[in-house]
Design a protein around this motif. Structure first.
Motif, PDB file in Angstrom:
ATOM      1  N   VAL A 801       0.857  -1.190   0.000  1.00 28.33           N
ATOM      2  CA  VAL A 801       0.000   0.000   0.000  1.00 28.33           C
ATOM      3  C   VAL A 801       0.890   1.235   0.000  1.00 28.33           C
ATOM      4  CG1 VAL A 801      -1.938  -1.130   1.148  1.00 28.33           C
ATOM      5  CG2 VAL A 801      -0.151  -0.064   2.530  1.00 28.33           C
ATOM      6  N   ASN A 802       0.310   2.336  -0.437  1.00 26.65           N
ATOM      7  CA  ASN A 802       1.053   3.607  -0.483  1.00 26.65           C
ATOM      8  C   ASN A 802       0.870   4.425   0.785  1.00 26.65           C
ATOM      9  OD1 ASN A 802       1.947   3.107  -3.143  1.00 26.65           O
ATOM     10  ND2 ASN A 802      -0.033   3.800  -3.948  1.00 26.65           N
ATOM     11  N   ALA A 803      -0.161   4.114   1.526  1.00 20.41           N
ATOM     12  CA  ALA A 803      -0.446   4.839   2.762  1.00 20.41           C
ATOM     13  C   ALA A 803      -1.113   3.865   3.727  1.00 20.41           C
ATOM     14  CB  ALA A 803      -1.358   6.045   2.474  1.00 20.41           C
ATOM     15  N   ASP A 833      -1.352  12.144   9.546  1.00 21.82           N
ATOM     16  CA  ASP A 833      -1.554  13.135  10.598  1.00 21.82           C
ATOM     17  C   ASP A 833      -2.987  13.624  10.656  1.00 21.82           C
ATOM     18  OD1 ASP A 833       1.079  12.918  11.248  1.00 21.82           O
ATOM     19  OD2 ASP A 833       1.710  14.613   9.994  1.00 21.82           O
ATOM     20  N   ASP A 834      -3.760  13.318   9.607  1.00 15.86           N
ATOM     21  CA  ASP A 834      -5.162  13.766   9.572  1.00 15.86           C
ATOM     22  C   ASP A 834      -6.079  12.552   9.417  1.00 15.86           C
ATOM     23  OD1 ASP A 834      -7.538  15.093   9.361  1.00 15.86           O
ATOM     24  OD2 ASP A 834      -7.196  15.811   7.299  1.00 15.86           O
ATOM     25  N   LEU A 874      -6.264   5.404  13.751  1.00  9.16           N
ATOM     26  CA  LEU A 874      -6.920   5.254  12.443  1.00  9.16           C
ATOM     27  C   LEU A 874      -8.135   4.344  12.519  1.00  9.16           C
ATOM     28  CD1 LEU A 874      -3.796   4.742  10.128  1.00  9.16           C
ATOM     29  CD2 LEU A 874      -4.876   6.898  10.820  1.00  9.16           C
ATOM     30  N   VAL A 875      -8.223   3.524  13.549  1.00 11.48           N
ATOM     31  CA  VAL A 875      -9.260   2.498  13.587  1.00 11.48           C
ATOM     32  C   VAL A 875     -10.648   3.108  13.722  1.00 11.48           C
ATOM     33  CG1 VAL A 875     -10.151   0.498  14.862  1.00 11.48           C
ATOM     34  CG2 VAL A 875      -7.689   0.746  14.475  1.00 11.48           C
TER      35      VAL A 875
END
Length: 963
Positions: A801-803, A833-834, A874-875
């Protein structure tokens, strides 16, 4: 209807994790009952890992683990083995959605890929019917047991087959258990006489056995007793199968009482019968009402569309069948009717029967009973069977006679007949000599593998043949087996088992009509002899179907022996019986349904008509109709011919709505492994330091022979427990609990299954059992793999993945706790960060979603992710945004199900309106209660909850890492 999010309801959807009594459980299903919410769970913690349980939220505190609060932990295992196993096991536990039209595990067992059987399974699972309810009415030999196994397999994979009850005639209990286990890896406990005795030793007398065993095979004769009926009233079944269901149609019988009870308490109902109706519309309507109480209008009219919806009927020569069976079902030869000239002694008996009993002169029949037209033909039928049968009939009548003058006349006549009959026993009767000659001609004898089954109606005939044949054929006593209805169920099953075994000594099976229904006798045999001909087409067809069925590689040879007396009148009438054999063969080819020729649909009624023909009061052509007359008629037989003998209508293509529902994430095979054995091997390497070590050193003795296509292991106690329901003889003789040998390919599985019929242990249960997708060893491995994570945790891994990306699965379920649709999503966070901004991407399947993460192949693990806490935040946003996306994604599926529910409700309302005018009839009140229950079920089918659950957090690969 559009599903909406509700905190308390979403978290209790299938697939969620809950804490009950301080233990973790995986929710398998949730249903709303009159007593509140009932949660069905599978244990995940160490103490409850092998436990299935159900809890009411009103009685126990059920604490859902909120998916948005899942903790992220790094996987440090080699090649991400732990995460791969956990993820694969999780996917395996997610039910295939109700509306899925593709078959999954049903086509991965050891059943041959026959399109007509698969079409039957698809029809049974058609979501248009909301729940699986079907009458499998395929003619004898097409493989209804395999169709049953395929349907049950699919139900299990769809989360609709946890509790299953199979009801069969007692002599086929083991055969059904064997097929379900050996071909589909579905373990059932068999409650025959030996099994019930074992249960009594294991359980307290007050314990309901149906709460202890979740999958049971039992005979209808056992189950209909008051003892079990009381227990059954308290049980709900995911699926009930009733074999030989034509015995249920009489509403006044205990069989029907049992069927009604089971139908009310079962989600899925599969009825099976090669003779699905008895010619009476009201009786057939009763079967339809068991399947769907609203399928028959209140005025009892039969609707052809409803019959077509609920019934599957094909025969050997249906285009759908004939084009696929090929050499696996050899065409039978033309039947051979052998007229055997009677001996002088037999002719003397025939003359006495003719002149004194059948067609007496002015003095009339000497019979002193009330039915003077019946008993003489009872004597004649016994005579045509054997002298032993006639002697038994005479002795029985003499024992019942009184002492008046009229009885004295009959007594003298019977003594005279007995004296003549005794003389026939001084030398072998003509028909018996012809039987011995025929058996030798076809190759039965010492050192020969040739086998034959000999059918006769009278028990004394069977016993006499059993005593006489071994010496006259030059065979040992155990080469001729005797089977009849007076034997215990386990004795009957053992005889059938031996006849299938190549190494067993039995060469001739002498049997009555107890073996004419359901028993497979074709494994080693393709010769069948009617020693006496039943006066019933139905019975002839049932007998012939024991060897004339799918899997028969040799052309079945059917021979009928008919005694041919010198008396022209008697002999002429006896030749009528030969016509029955010919008519059965004609109907077998053209209709696949012989019962419609006579239109009686009942063995006794057919016998009465044939007796009338022999007595001269009816003409044969009036009693047995030509095939053309059947199809042109206006009775139920004609309706069946018109509905099912015409070319089948093509199945409708799935609509766009259905396509979106069924392709929204349903993958039907292993996701992360090449095959089942690779998954099992990885699971063992994860669970045991060295799985190849013996149990004494902490392993399971794992051995894999790829060239031979088998693996073996020493099953640990928690796995042995899952196999305990299987026959104890099989477990002991094949040493299953000490060394479990598994075939890893279908070809090897079929080879070992066939080899079992040639095995020196004379046991048709194979020495290496096929590792089918539903095998308990795989379920055991999955449960162990799911237990590696702590409470409410998900793995963090690296991928292509890229991110940073979160993999999620969404499920839409109804109030019955059934999964309506599944969706696979990824949430990518371009700016870590966002976390408020995520790119949500839906995927058509789990496989596609995994491929997008670079997880469609094994990956090198360079080490655990160090800054795993950074990905924790992120979850929650991933789950939140996924839930919003699912509202739109599931809308089409929810609306489609709601539309079908509305259509069903309209049907029920129409039935109600028709019933209003007839409500004063008591049976209408009873039916209305069933329809009301149906209405509640229909409403509960509408989707009402969804769950979005994170499965994996994937971060970009470390630069330079080799995949």
């Amino acid at each position: 209807m559009t599903a909406t999010k509700s905190e308390d309801r979403v978290a209790l959807a299938p697939g969620s994790i809950v804490v009950i009594r301080d233990e973790e459980w995986l929710v398998r299903a949730v249903e709303e009952t009159a007593d509140g919410t009932l949660v069905h769970v599978q244990g995940l913690g160490e103490l409850v890992r092998d436990t299935s349980a159900s809890f009411y939220t009103s009685l126990d505190e059920v604490v859902p683990l909120e998916p948005a609060r899942a903790q992220v932990v790094a996987d440090d295992s080699p090649r991400y083995r732990t995460a791969r196993l956990w993820l694969e096991s999780t996917i395996r536990k997610i039910p295939v959605p109700l509306g899925e039209r593709s078959l999954s595990v049903a086509v991965q067992g050891l059943a041959d890929a026959l399109s007509y059987q698969q079409s039957a399974v698809r029809k049974a699972l058609d979501p248009v019917n909301l729940r699986p309810r079907i009458l499998l009415a395929d003619a004898v030999g097409l493989g209804k047991t395999l169709e049953i196994g395929m349907i049950l397999s699919e139900l299990v994979r769809r989360g609709r087959g946890e509790r299953i009850l199979v009801v069969t005639p007692r002599h086929v209990l083991e055969q059904m258990q064997h097929e379900l286990w050996c071909r589909f890896a579905l373990p059932f406990v068999r409650l025959d006489s030996a099994g019930i005795q074992r249960v009594r030793q294991k359980l307290p007398a007050t314990r309901n056995p149906f709460t202890y065993y979740k999958r049971v095979i039992i005979s209808i004769d056992t189950l209909k007793s008051d003892r079990y009926v009381t227990s059954l009233r308290k049980q709900r079944w995911d699926a009930v199968v009733i074999d030989e269901s034509h015995n249920l149609s009489n509403a006044a019988t205990l069989n029907n009482r049992l069927a009604r009870l089971l139908a009310r308490n079962a989600e899925a109902l599969i009825l099976a019968s090669a003779t699905p109706h008895n010619g009476r519309a009201d009786s057939f309507a009763e079967l339809l009402r068991l399947l769907d109480p609203s399928s028959v209008p209140a005025d009892d009219r039969l609707d052809p569309d409803e019959i077509r919806r609920l019934v599957i009927r094909r025969h050997r020569h249906s285009p759908e069948v004939a084009q696929v069976v090929g050499g696996d079902w050899a065409e039978r030869r033309e039947p051979d009717n052998v007229l055997v000239p009677a001996t002088d002694e037999e002719n003397a008996v025939a003359r006495e029967l003719e002149e004194t009993w059948l067609w007496p002169g002015r003095g009339g029949s000497p019979y002193s009973g009330q039915n003077a037209s019946l008993f003489p033909w009872t004597l004649a039928k016994a005579f045509l069977s054997s002298p032993a049968a006639l002697k038994e009939t005479i002795d029985g009548r003499l024992g019942r006679l009184g002492h008046d003058d009229r009885a004295g006349v009959e007594r003298q006549a019977l003594h005279r007949l007995a004296e003549l009959n005794d003389k026939t026993l001084r030398r072998p009767p003509a028909k018996y000599q012809r039987l011995v000659e025929h058996l030798k001609q076809i190759g039965v004898g010492r050192g020969s593998p040739v086998r034959a089954v000999v059918f006769a109606e009278r028990l004394e005939t069977l016993r006499w043949l059993h005593r006489s044949l071994p010496s006259d054929l030059g065979l040992p006593a155990d080469a001729v087996a005797l089977m009849h209805g007076g034997l215990a169920d386990d004795e009957q099953q053992n005889i059938v088992e031996a006849f299938k075994q190549e190494q067993a000594p039995v060469r001739v099976l002498v049997t009555g009509d107890v073996a004419s229904e359901g028993v497979n006798l074709h494994a080693q045999c393709h010769d069948l002899i009617h020693y006496d001909i039943p006066w019933s087409l139905i019975r002839i067809e049932q007998r012939n179907g024991r060897i004339d069925r799918y899997g028969q590689k040799h052309a079945p040879r059917i021979t009928a022996l008919l005694l041919d007396p010198a008396s022209e009148r008697f002999a002429g009438d006896i030749r009528i019986l030969a016509k029955l054999v010919e008519k059965e063969n004609e109907a077998h080819t053209a209709l696949g349904d012989v019962a419609s020729l006579m239109g009686r649909y009942d063995v006794k009624s057919e016998e009465d008509d044939i007796r009338a023909v022999l007595a001269g009061s009816k003409e044969f052509d009036d009693v047995v109709r030509p095939v053309a007359a059947v199809t042109a008629g206006n009775d139920l037989g004609a309706l069946f011919a018109q509905l099912f003998d015409a070319p089948p209508a093509p199945m409708p293509e799935p609509s766009a709505t259905h396509q979106s529902e069924t392709t929204a994430g349903t993958d039907l095979g292993s996701m992360l492994y090449d095959d089942e054995v690779s998954y099992l091997e990885d699971a063992l390497r994860e669970a045991f330091i060295d799985p190849t070590a013996p149990p004494a050193r902490g392993g399971v003795g794992w051995r894999r022979d790829a060239a031979f296509g088998t693996v073996e292991l020493n099953p640990p106690p928690d796995l042995v427990q899952r196999l305990d329901v299987l026959p104890q003889k099989y477990l002991a003789e094949r040493d299953v609990t000490d060394k479990l040998v598994l075939a890893t390919t279908p070809a090897r599985g079929k080879d070992r299954l066939a080899a079992a019929l040639r095995d020196s242990k004379k046991l048709s249960w194979p020495d290496a059992h096929y590792l089918a997708p539903l095998h308990p060893v795989l379920d055991w491995a999955a449960d162990r793999a799911l237990a590696v994570l702590g409470r409410n945790e998900v793995f963090a891994v690296r991928g292509g993945v890229n991110a940073p990306t979160v993999l999620l699965v969404g499920t839409l379920t109804n109030r019955r706790g059934q999964v309506v649709s599944v969706a696979w999503l990824t949430a990518q966070f371009p700016a870590q960060d966002d976390p408020s901004f995520a790119l949500i991407a839906p995927h058509s399947s789990a496989r596609e979603a995994l491929a997008s993460l670079g997880w469609d192949r094994p990956r090198v693990n360079p080490g655990p992710i160090d800054d795993v806490e950074a990905f924790q935040r992120l979850v929650a946003p991933a789950v939140d945004q996924a839930e919003k996306h699912l509202l739109t994604l599931f809308e089409a599926a929810a609306n489609d199900v709601a539309s079908r529910v509305d259509q069903w409700s309209t049907r029920l309302k129409r039935w109600d309106n028709d019933a209003e005018a007839l409500i004063q009839r008591s049976e209408i009140k009873h039916r209305r209660a069933s329809v009301e229950q149906e209405r509640a079920m229909v409403q509960a089918m509408a989707p009402d909850r969804q769950l979005a659950r994170p499965l994996l957090v994937v971060v970009p690969d470390v630069e330079g890492v080799t995949r």
